[in-house]
Motif scaffolding. Sequence first.
Motif, PDB file in Angstrom:
ATOM      1  N   ALA A  15      -9.759   2.838  -3.724  1.00  0.00           N
ATOM      2  CA  ALA A  15     -10.164   1.975  -4.844  1.00  0.00           C
ATOM      3  C   ALA A  15      -9.001   1.767  -5.817  1.00  0.00           C
ATOM      4  N   GLU A  16      -8.219   2.816  -6.073  1.00  0.00           N
ATOM      5  CA  GLU A  16      -7.066   2.687  -6.970  1.00  0.00           C
ATOM      6  C   GLU A  16      -5.997   1.778  -6.358  1.00  0.00           C
ATOM      7  N   ILE A  17      -5.797   1.887  -5.056  1.00  0.00           N
ATOM      8  CA  ILE A  17      -4.835   1.022  -4.369  1.00  0.00           C
ATOM      9  C   ILE A  17      -5.284  -0.429  -4.490  1.00  0.00           C
ATOM     10  N   THR A  72       0.835  -1.207   0.000  1.00  0.00           N
ATOM     11  CA  THR A  72       0.000   0.000   0.000  1.00  0.00           C
ATOM     12  C   THR A  72       0.867   1.253   0.000  1.00  0.00           C
ATOM     13  N   LEU A  73       1.905   1.271   0.847  1.00  0.00           N
ATOM     14  CA  LEU A  73       2.810   2.425   0.900  1.00  0.00           C
ATOM     15  C   LEU A  73       3.510   2.628  -0.447  1.00  0.00           C
ATOM     16  N   SER A  74       3.942   1.550  -1.076  1.00  0.00           N
ATOM     17  CA  SER A  74       4.606   1.650  -2.383  1.00  0.00           C
ATOM     18  C   SER A  74       3.671   2.211  -3.444  1.00  0.00           C
ATOM     19  N   ILE A  75       2.450   1.722  -3.451  1.00  0.00           N
ATOM     20  CA  ILE A  75       1.475   2.189  -4.445  1.00  0.00           C
ATOM     21  C   ILE A  75       1.203   3.678  -4.246  1.00  0.00           C
ATOM     22  N   THR A 135      -4.756  -0.932   7.580  1.00  0.00           N
ATOM     23  CA  THR A 135      -3.491  -0.754   6.863  1.00  0.00           C
ATOM     24  C   THR A 135      -3.206   0.727   6.643  1.00  0.00           C
ATOM     25  N   LEU A 136      -4.208   1.450   6.181  1.00  0.00           N
ATOM     26  CA  LEU A 136      -4.042   2.889   5.975  1.00  0.00           C
ATOM     27  C   LEU A 136      -3.836   3.611   7.307  1.00  0.00           C
ATOM     28  N   ASP A 137      -4.544   3.144   8.357  1.00  0.00           N
ATOM     29  CA  ASP A 137      -4.390   3.753   9.683  1.00  0.00           C
ATOM     30  C   ASP A 137      -2.961   3.595  10.204  1.00  0.00           C
ATOM     31  N   GLY A 159      -5.010  -5.782  -6.307  1.00  0.00           N
ATOM     32  CA  GLY A 159      -5.847  -6.918  -6.672  1.00  0.00           C
ATOM     33  C   GLY A 159      -6.610  -7.505  -5.501  1.00  0.00           C
ATOM     34  N   VAL A 160      -6.505  -6.899  -4.326  1.00  0.00           N
ATOM     35  CA  VAL A 160      -7.240  -7.348  -3.142  1.00  0.00           C
ATOM     36  C   VAL A 160      -7.735  -6.120  -2.380  1.00  0.00           C
ATOM     37  N   ALA A 161      -8.699  -6.352  -1.500  1.00  0.00           N
ATOM     38  CA  ALA A 161      -9.230  -5.259  -0.693  1.00  0.00           C
ATOM     39  C   ALA A 161      -8.177  -4.788   0.313  1.00  0.00           C
ATOM     40  N   THR A 162      -8.148  -3.494   0.543  1.00  0.00           N
ATOM     41  CA  THR A 162      -7.225  -2.908   1.510  1.00  0.00           C
ATOM     42  C   THR A 162      -7.993  -2.589   2.780  1.00  0.00           C
TER      43      THR A 162
END
Length: 195
Positions: free
Chosen positions: A91-93, A78-81, A105-107, A98-101
């Motif tokens: 949604a773009e992440i 996620t950080l790389s994207i 993870t963002l928190d 290819g999987v739900a985030t």
Amino acid sequence: MLFASSEPLSAADLADAVGQGAALPRLLEELQRQYASRGVNLVRRGDRWAFRTADDLAFILRREESESRPLSRAALETLSIIAYHQPATRAEIEDVRGVATGKGTLDILMEAGWIRMRGRRRSPGRPVTYGTTDAFLDHFGLENLADLPGLEDLKGSGLLSSNIPASLQIPLPLTAVQQREEDPLDPDDDGQDKE
């Protein structure tokens, strides 16, 4: 101020202390040159400046660091994207991964101070966009986002395989000669190169 501050300082913060009329960019570059061969270096992180331990001495201080938990694979992806595609929506992440985030993870990345909400996209639903922070640049030793390694750098360091699976390869546009070879029955082709 630079020695005393634990966080990088902006030129505006420093200008208040130095006074009006000082050539602050020149002074910062001079300080950077003077400390380049010392145990601490003046480094630029985004639009801010800070003293940091020289790279060749950093291993000594790492012994004294408290051991922290590594990021999960999902958090690293996620950080790389976000770093390479910012500003990015959730949604773009998820589309790239290819999987739900998970929100967690963002928190985690926001709690670390490496990403922040950048605003809302002007599209249906007005999704929140995320981008990296100056703390991200500081932690990873980057002056700006252009210093992120490119595809060839990652392949050269062994982090990416040079053999890209066929399902992920992007076809390149054919040149005129290659296209004639692909389509020999082109009615407009008189057999001569038109260049």
